[in-house]
Design a protein around this motif. Structure first.
Motif, short mmCIF file in Angstrom:
data_model
loop_
_atom_site.label_atom_id
_atom_site.label_comp_id
_atom_site.label_asym_id
_atom_site.label_seq_id
_atom_site.Cartn_x
_atom_site.Cartn_y
_atom_site.Cartn_z
N VAL A 1 0.83 -1.21 0.00
CA VAL A 1 0.00 0.00 0.00
C VAL A 1 0.86 1.26 0.00
CG1 VAL A 1 -1.64 1.35 1.35
CG2 VAL A 1 -1.97 -1.11 1.11
N SER A 2 1.93 1.24 0.80
CA SER A 2 2.72 2.45 1.01
C SER A 2 3.89 2.61 0.04
CB SER A 2 3.27 2.45 2.44
OG SER A 2 4.19 1.36 2.61
N GLY A 3 4.28 1.51 -0.62
CA GLY A 3 5.44 1.59 -1.51
C GLY A 3 6.76 1.51 -0.78
N VAL A 4 6.74 1.22 0.53
CA VAL A 4 7.95 1.09 1.32
C VAL A 4 7.95 -0.29 1.96
CG1 VAL A 4 9.33 2.00 3.23
CG2 VAL A 4 7.96 3.56 1.81
N LEU A 5 9.01 -1.07 1.77
CA LEU A 5 9.08 -2.41 2.33
C LEU A 5 8.92 -2.37 3.85
CD1 LEU A 5 12.08 -3.93 0.31
CD2 LEU A 5 9.65 -4.48 0.07
N PRO A 6 8.25 -3.36 4.44
CA PRO A 6 8.06 -3.37 5.89
C PRO A 6 9.36 -3.25 6.67
CG PRO A 6 6.67 -5.03 4.87
CD PRO A 6 7.55 -4.48 3.78
N THR A 7 10.40 -3.93 6.22
CA THR A 7 11.69 -3.86 6.92
C THR A 7 12.28 -2.46 6.89
OG1 THR A 7 12.75 -4.64 4.88
CG2 THR A 7 12.24 -6.29 6.55
N ALA A 8 11.92 -1.69 5.86
CA ALA A 8 12.43 -0.32 5.74
C ALA A 8 11.56 0.67 6.52
CB ALA A 8 12.50 0.10 4.28
N GLN A 9 10.40 0.21 7.02
CA GLN A 9 9.53 1.08 7.79
C GLN A 9 9.82 1.00 9.29
OE1 GLN A 9 5.29 1.18 6.88
NE2 GLN A 9 5.64 0.12 4.94
#
Length: 252
Positions: free
Chosen positions: A103-111
């Motif tokens: 949804v956000s375009g950012v990998l979970p690990t990068a969040q």
């Protein structure tokens, strides 16, 4: 222990009946009058029940994480970042599932470890940040409905989406679920435009089921038949056209 230090650990022991017990073990030195270490004392406490509870908790957390990771809906957990005066100034991302990355375009690990406003700065001005603060401060859940989210400076690239969001208080933070309904919203908008065009058309238009039962007529169809929509819906085409077309045409 022989050097004068205390030693602690947890050990397991299998009993003759095959059961395994866990013991919290503490061993310490005993000194004589001259200060030398003459012996040691060991205290064992059976913590099998506590160990079983910890294992059960770990397994439960693993199942919960697996469930969240495989959900189609984006899910994330945030904790409040507060100033010295207690005021919430941001939210740190503690967890994000795979769908949230989509949804956000950012990998979970990068969040994880970053903050909401750092990655998605549009929250400063679109009202969502204030809504999340109210959730944390009051405990009252928040539901956005269809929300047009635009974030040209998002960490994963510009975002222009229609989202449904729900947030509920979780500790000193909140649990967020997000559903991207952009495609559905566009499809519904197209259907509404089409329906408006049909309704305003000068051509008499009707929609009927396979058995011939009428479910919709436009204004022009009312004009042609001289009957109101509520009188036409639920009837069949031959019934609707009585008095408009001759009997041979109706049979055809």
């Amino acid at each position: 222990v022989s050097a004068g230090e205390r030693w602690s650990t947890e050990v397991d022991h299998r009993f003759p009946d095959g059961s395994v017990h866990y013991f919290e073990t503490n061993i310490g030195p005993i000194r004589d009058l001259s200060g030398g270490i003459s012996s040691w004392v060991a205290v064992l406490r059976d913590v099998s029940d506590r160990h079983a509870a910890q294992v059960s908790l770990i397994e439960s957390e693993a199942r919960s994480r697996t469930s969240l990771d495989t959900m189609l809906e984006g899910v994330a957990v945030f904790s409040a970042v507060r100033e010295d005066d207690g005021r919430v100034v941001d939210f740190r991302i503690d967890y994000a599932n795979l769908a949230m990355g989509g949804v956000s375009g950012v990998l979970p690990t990068a969040q994880v470890g970053h903050t909401l406003l750092e990655l998605f700065p549009a929250h400063r001005t679109n009202g969502l940040f204030d809504a999340y603060v109210r959730v944390v401060e009051t405990g009252v859940p928040f539901e956005s409905g269809a929300f047009h989210y635009v974030d040209p400076d998002a960490a994963g690239g510009p975002l222009d989406q229609v989202l449904e969001q729900r947030a509920a208080k979780l500790g000193d933070g909140y649990l967020l679920s997000v559903r991207d309904i952009t495609e559905r919203h566009h499809a519904e908008s197209e259907i509404r435009r089409l329906a408006t065009a049909i309704e305003q058309s000068l051509d008499a238009t009707t929609i009927a089921q396979r058995d011939g039962c009428i479910v919709y007529v436009n204004k022009a169809f009312e004009t042609v038949t001289g009957r109101l929509r509520e009188d036409l819906v639920g009837t069949t085409m031959p019934d609707a056209m009585v008095g408009v077309l001759d009997s041979d045409t109706i049979r055809l």
